[in-house]
Scaffold this active site. Sequence first.
Site, PDB file in Angstrom:
ATOM      1  N   HIS A  57     -12.231  -6.014 -11.271  1.00 16.08           N
ATOM      2  CA  HIS A  57     -11.022  -5.189 -11.401  1.00 16.08           C
ATOM      3  C   HIS A  57     -10.050  -5.712 -12.454  1.00 16.08           C
ATOM      4  O   HIS A  57      -9.886  -6.918 -12.625  1.00 16.08           O
ATOM      5  CB  HIS A  57     -10.343  -4.978 -10.043  1.00 16.08           C
ATOM      6  CG  HIS A  57      -9.706  -6.174  -9.409  1.00 16.08           C
ATOM      7  ND1 HIS A  57      -8.387  -6.509  -9.621  1.00 16.08           N
ATOM      8  CD2 HIS A  57     -10.175  -7.101  -8.544  1.00 16.08           C
ATOM      9  CE1 HIS A  57      -8.077  -7.579  -8.905  1.00 16.08           C
ATOM     10  NE2 HIS A  57      -9.149  -7.970  -8.245  1.00 16.08           N
ATOM     11  N   ASP A  98      -6.780 -13.398 -10.884  1.00 12.99           N
ATOM     12  CA  ASP A  98      -7.309 -12.383  -9.970  1.00 12.99           C
ATOM     13  C   ASP A  98      -7.025 -11.019 -10.612  1.00 12.99           C
ATOM     14  O   ASP A  98      -5.907 -10.526 -10.519  1.00 12.99           O
ATOM     15  CB  ASP A  98      -6.629 -12.495  -8.603  1.00 12.99           C
ATOM     16  CG  ASP A  98      -7.061 -11.421  -7.616  1.00 12.99           C
ATOM     17  OD1 ASP A  98      -7.985 -10.664  -7.928  1.00 12.99           O
ATOM     18  OD2 ASP A  98      -6.444 -11.342  -6.532  1.00 12.99           O
ATOM     19  N   GLU A 142      -7.617  -2.028  -7.594  1.00 13.00           N
ATOM     20  CA  GLU A 142      -8.281  -2.783  -6.523  1.00 13.00           C
ATOM     21  C   GLU A 142      -7.255  -3.344  -5.558  1.00 13.00           C
ATOM     22  O   GLU A 142      -7.445  -3.328  -4.340  1.00 13.00           O
ATOM     23  CB  GLU A 142      -9.122  -3.922  -7.128  1.00 13.00           C
ATOM     24  CG  GLU A 142     -10.000  -4.660  -6.121  1.00 13.00           C
ATOM     25  CD  GLU A 142      -9.320  -5.844  -5.424  1.00 13.00           C
ATOM     26  OE1 GLU A 142      -9.930  -6.411  -4.517  1.00 13.00           O
ATOM     27  OE2 GLU A 142      -8.173  -6.188  -5.767  1.00 13.00           O
ATOM     28  N   GLU A 143      -6.162  -3.849  -6.121  1.00 11.46           N
ATOM     29  CA  GLU A 143      -5.160  -4.550  -5.311  1.00 11.46           C
ATOM     30  C   GLU A 143      -4.421  -3.629  -4.329  1.00 11.46           C
ATOM     31  O   GLU A 143      -3.706  -4.095  -3.454  1.00 11.46           O
ATOM     32  CB  GLU A 143      -4.142  -5.263  -6.214  1.00 11.46           C
ATOM     33  CG  GLU A 143      -4.727  -6.385  -7.076  1.00 11.46           C
ATOM     34  CD  GLU A 143      -5.152  -7.615  -6.277  1.00 11.46           C
ATOM     35  OE1 GLU A 143      -4.919  -7.659  -5.050  1.00 11.46           O
ATOM     36  OE2 GLU A 143      -5.724  -8.527  -6.884  1.00 11.46           O
TER      37      GLU A 143
HETATM   38 CO    CO Z   1      -6.167  -9.869  -5.435  1.00 13.41          CO
HETATM   39 ZN    ZN Z   2      -9.170  -9.571  -6.870  1.00 17.93          ZN
END
Ligand code: CO
Ligand code: ZN
Length: 366
Positions: A68, A182, A212-213
Amino acid sequence: MAWRSEILDWLKKLTVIPGPSGREEGVREVVASLIEPFVDKLWIDTWGNLVGLKKGSSGEGKLMIAAHIDEIGLFVSHIEDDGFLRVVPIGGIPERTLLYQRVVLRTRDGRLVRGVIGLKPPHIAKPEELQKIPEMRELFVDIGASSREEVEKAGVRVGDVLVFDRDVAELMNNRVAGKAFDDRVGVVSLIKAAQLLEEPKVDTYFVATVQEEVGLKGARTSAFAISPDAAVAIDVTIASDIPGVAKAEWFTRLGKGPAIKIVDGRSASGLIAHPRIVEFLISIAEKYKVPYQLEVAAGGTTDASIIALNKEGVPAGTISIPSRYIHSPVEVVDLNDVYNTALLAKYFAEEATPEWLREIKGRVLK
Ligand code: CO
Ligand code: ZN
């Protein structure tokens, strides 16, 4: 380590760009330019995912590898008369990570506006205030403006987004620290895997997913469109090898290689990785001598858990990059793990055959 400078360069390029969920276009542009030489086709879908396809020689079977491109951040929710901004979170961004942070916003016309999240100094705070973490609605961003008019003149509007303002810092032992690792480290691995992948037998879709988050949304829509026969997500996982955490809870350790996920979380939204994917990844890591660790994690999940639920179901797993201090401006990863993750993903795509993809699907008994 010829790969080191390239990976570090890509990581620096990708982390500095603000790209919170729903506002990934800047990151997507850079990912597109980096991955373009390594794929046969490249497109952006309706939801904003970037999809690169490397054609397989057999003309049969579809593999999806996802990472992501969005990150956690803040929405500007209100502008005060005296020029301070109020915010609400995008994704899991705990208040305590925001205190005294520098943040940055890119306006609609492309101007960068910097700010800080200030707090009442200890000298004038009440003793009980020093003990507690303020709530999100108490926090404010100071961009240096002294009136609402100045904020507007700077191009800032309610609904604009803020992210941490941090460079990548090189630590010892090939370790680096920064924001949005991330999942930009996963995206770096994805691009590197596309570069290293030579002659896949099955069609390999490299997908840079959005949102995604905030609930694995881009993975859901892209998986629907692609309809893969098997999938792997590349994402960070908790490296809990730090003081204060019992060794029994060291889910993964930095520098010990990519983690092949067995399970993450015990909730409805978590992933129990498909055992055939897990075994395949382990056998490939053994065969090509890629260091790896096995991950049984206590929480968090990845795009794989929603791809797994696509249509009648997809055998899916996750290759995790161990990361300390996830969802902070000082996430720490080991560049060796990033590279080895790319290697594992590349071998995965190379070793997958149409026969294997058929074999791991359901079967008729009578
Ligand atoms: Co994350
Ligand atoms: Zn992630």
